[in-house]
Design a protein around this motif. Structure first.
Motif, PDB file in Angstrom:
ATOM      1  N   GLY A  21      39.256  36.599  44.307  1.00 44.54           N
ATOM      2  CA  GLY A  21      38.496  36.880  43.097  1.00 44.54           C
ATOM      3  C   GLY A  21      37.831  38.235  43.114  1.00 44.54           C
ATOM      4  N   ASP A  22      38.086  39.020  44.178  1.00 44.40           N
ATOM      5  CA  ASP A  22      37.450  40.328  44.305  1.00 44.40           C
ATOM      6  C   ASP A  22      38.170  41.366  43.456  1.00 44.40           C
ATOM      7  OD1 ASP A  22      36.082  38.989  46.192  1.00 44.40           O
ATOM      8  OD2 ASP A  22      36.830  40.090  47.912  1.00 44.40           O
ATOM      9  N   PRO A  23      37.471  42.477  43.205  1.00 41.48           N
ATOM     10  CA  PRO A  23      38.207  43.633  42.678  1.00 41.48           C
ATOM     11  C   PRO A  23      39.271  44.031  43.704  1.00 41.48           C
ATOM     12  CG  PRO A  23      35.834  43.959  42.468  1.00 41.48           C
ATOM     13  CD  PRO A  23      36.029  42.728  43.289  1.00 41.48           C
ATOM     14  N   GLU A  24      40.427  44.458  43.226  1.00 36.33           N
ATOM     15  CA  GLU A  24      41.532  44.786  44.126  1.00 36.33           C
ATOM     16  C   GLU A  24      41.379  46.192  44.697  1.00 36.33           C
ATOM     17  OE1 GLU A  24      45.182  44.104  42.081  1.00 36.33           O
ATOM     18  OE2 GLU A  24      44.760  41.980  41.738  1.00 36.33           O
ATOM     19  N   LEU A  25      42.202  46.486  45.708  1.00 36.23           N
ATOM     20  CA  LEU A  25      42.201  47.813  46.319  1.00 36.23           C
ATOM     21  C   LEU A  25      42.462  48.871  45.253  1.00 36.23           C
ATOM     22  CD1 LEU A  25      44.295  47.109  49.551  1.00 36.23           C
ATOM     23  CD2 LEU A  25      41.825  47.026  49.287  1.00 36.23           C
TER      24      LEU A  25
ATOM     25  N   THR B   6      28.037  44.986  37.561  1.00 32.02           N
ATOM     26  CA  THR B   6      29.261  44.764  36.800  1.00 32.02           C
ATOM     27  C   THR B   6      30.261  45.828  37.232  1.00 32.02           C
ATOM     28  OG1 THR B   6      27.984  43.938  34.926  1.00 32.02           O
ATOM     29  CG2 THR B   6      30.271  44.538  34.497  1.00 32.02           C
ATOM     30  N   TRP B   7      31.364  45.360  37.823  1.00 32.53           N
ATOM     31  CA  TRP B   7      32.414  46.265  38.308  1.00 32.53           C
ATOM     32  C   TRP B   7      33.543  46.248  37.288  1.00 32.53           C
ATOM     33  CZ3 TRP B   7      33.313  48.891  43.130  1.00 32.53           C
ATOM     34  CH2 TRP B   7      34.638  49.316  43.322  1.00 32.53           C
TER      35      TRP B   7
ATOM     36  N   GLN C  72      22.865  32.712  43.248  1.00 36.34           N
ATOM     37  CA  GLN C  72      23.726  32.548  42.088  1.00 36.34           C
ATOM     38  C   GLN C  72      25.192  32.574  42.494  1.00 36.34           C
ATOM     39  OE1 GLN C  72      22.524  35.891  39.781  1.00 36.34           O
ATOM     40  NE2 GLN C  72      20.836  34.822  38.787  1.00 36.34           N
ATOM     41  N   SER C  73      26.014  31.892  41.717  1.00 37.23           N
ATOM     42  CA  SER C  73      27.450  31.882  41.972  1.00 37.23           C
ATOM     43  C   SER C  73      28.135  32.684  40.870  1.00 37.23           C
ATOM     44  CB  SER C  73      27.965  30.444  41.992  1.00 37.23           C
ATOM     45  OG  SER C  73      29.361  30.431  42.147  1.00 37.23           O
ATOM     46  N   VAL C  74      28.692  33.834  41.244  1.00 39.62           N
ATOM     47  CA  VAL C  74      29.409  34.668  40.286  1.00 39.62           C
ATOM     48  C   VAL C  74      30.760  35.036  40.889  1.00 39.62           C
ATOM     49  CG1 VAL C  74      27.350  35.563  39.124  1.00 39.62           C
ATOM     50  CG2 VAL C  74      28.198  36.701  41.160  1.00 39.62           C
ATOM     51  N   ASP C  75      31.424  36.036  40.308  1.00 35.94           N
ATOM     52  CA  ASP C  75      32.782  36.374  40.747  1.00 35.94           C
ATOM     53  C   ASP C  75      32.842  36.752  42.227  1.00 35.94           C
ATOM     54  OD1 ASP C  75      33.673  35.938  38.175  1.00 35.94           O
ATOM     55  OD2 ASP C  75      33.400  38.026  37.575  1.00 35.94           O
ATOM     56  N   ASP C  76      31.916  37.574  42.664  1.00 35.68           N
ATOM     57  CA  ASP C  76      31.964  38.068  44.041  1.00 35.68           C
ATOM     58  C   ASP C  76      30.583  38.604  44.418  1.00 35.68           C
ATOM     59  OD1 ASP C  76      33.088  38.634  46.486  1.00 35.68           O
ATOM     60  OD2 ASP C  76      33.920  40.552  45.877  1.00 35.68           O
ATOM     61  N   SER C  77      30.474  39.132  45.618  1.00 30.46           N
ATOM     62  CA  SER C  77      29.179  39.646  46.078  1.00 30.46           C
ATOM     63  C   SER C  77      29.348  41.036  46.676  1.00 30.46           C
ATOM     64  CB  SER C  77      28.561  38.697  47.107  1.00 30.46           C
ATOM     65  OG  SER C  77      29.408  38.594  48.233  1.00 30.46           O
TER      66      SER C  77
ATOM     67  N   GLY D 255      40.402  44.662  35.984  1.00 29.08           N
ATOM     68  CA  GLY D 255      39.518  43.775  35.217  1.00 29.08           C
ATOM     69  C   GLY D 255      38.045  44.033  35.476  1.00 29.08           C
ATOM     70  N   THR D 256      37.236  43.115  34.940  1.00 30.80           N
ATOM     71  CA  THR D 256      35.775  43.211  35.058  1.00 30.80           C
ATOM     72  C   THR D 256      35.278  42.079  35.940  1.00 30.80           C
ATOM     73  OG1 THR D 256      35.612  44.197  32.858  1.00 30.80           O
ATOM     74  CG2 THR D 256      33.617  43.216  33.756  1.00 30.80           C
TER      75      THR D 256
END
Length: 198
Positions: free
Chosen positions: A157-161, A101-102, A118-123, A107-108
Motif C-alpha cells: 500500500g506504499d507509494p512505489e519506487l 499527503t503523498w 490512526q490507521s491510514v494508507d502508510d506511515s 496515486g495519492t
C-alpha cells in the motif's frame, strides 16, 4: 361642589407625566446599552478566538530545509528524506501529530507518523538531525532539525519506487491546520549516484 383647577395644578400634572416618560426612556436606554455591551463582548471574544486559530494556522507550520533521495543500484529512488524545521514564528510542533499527503505518479497516499494510532494508507518515520533539548519528535526550538523519512520499498500500500523524471508533491499538515507543500522532480539521469538532491 365644583372644583376649580388652576394653572399651577395643570403644570404639576404635566411635570409628573414628563418625569414618568423620562424615567421610562432612561430604563429603555439602560436595557439597550446592556444588550449592546453583552453582544459586543461576545463578538470580541469570538473574534479573538478566530484570530488565534487563524494565526496558528498561518504560523505553526513546517519549513523545508532539504529533500534528498536514496538511489538503488537499479537506478530508482527507494527512500526520500525531507529535512524540516519550524517556520519563522511557529510554536511547538509534534511530528507524531502530523499527517502527510503523498501525491506521486502511482496515486495519492495519506501517511501518518509510525507512532500514531490512526490507521491510514502508510506511515513515515522521523530521525533527529539537530535537537536542542532532546525531545523525540517535537520541534520546539528554531535550531531543531528533523528528517521525515519515507520508505518506498516496503508494503503493497506504499507509494512505489520513483523513476527518473517522476514528479511528487508532498503536503505536510500540522495539528494546528497549517499546510506546507513540497514539490520535487527526480533528475532525468541518476547515473551511478547513491544519493541525490530532489
Amino acid at each position: 361642589m365644583f372644583e376649580f383647577v388652576t394653572d399651577e395644578d395643570e403644570r404639576g400634572q404635566v411635570g409628573i407625566g414628563t418625569l414618568i416618560v423620562f424615567i421610562a426612556m432612561v430604563l429603555v436606554a439602560a436595557i439597550a446599552a446592556g444588550v449592546l455591551i453583552n453582544t459586543a463582548g461576545f463578538l470580541q471574544s469570538k473574534a479573538q478566538e478566530t484570530g488565534t486559530q487563524s494565526s496558528k494556522q498561518v504560523s505553526n507550520r513546517l519549513q523545508e530545509v532539504a529533500t534528498v533521495g536514496n538511489v538503488t543500484p537499479a537506478g530508482q529512488i527507494d527512500e526520500v528524506n525531507v529535512t524540516v524545521t519550524q517556520a519563522p514564528g511557529a510554536g511547538e510542533i509534534d511530528l507524531e501529530n502530523v499527517t502527510v499527503t503523498w501525491i506521486g505518479p502511482d496515486g495519492t497516499f495519506l501517511l501518518n507518523h509510525e507512532n500514531a494510532s490512526q490507521s491510514v494508507d502508510d506511515s513515515f518515520g522521523t530521525s533527529q538531525i539537530k535537537n536542542v533539548d532532546g525531545s523525540s519528535t517535537v520541534l520546539d526550538d528554531p535550531d531543531d532539525r528533523f528528517s521525515l523519512d519515507f520508505d518506498l520499498s516496503t508494503g503493497s500500500g506504499d507509494p512505489e519506487l520513483l523513476d527518473e523524471g517522476d514528479e511528487v508533491t508532498i503536503k505536510i499538515n500540522t495539528r494546528a491546520g497549517s499546510t506546507t507543500t513540497i514539490r520535487f522532480t527526480v533528475p532525468e539521469s541518476l547515473g551511478q549516484q547513491q544519493g541525490v538532491e530532489l
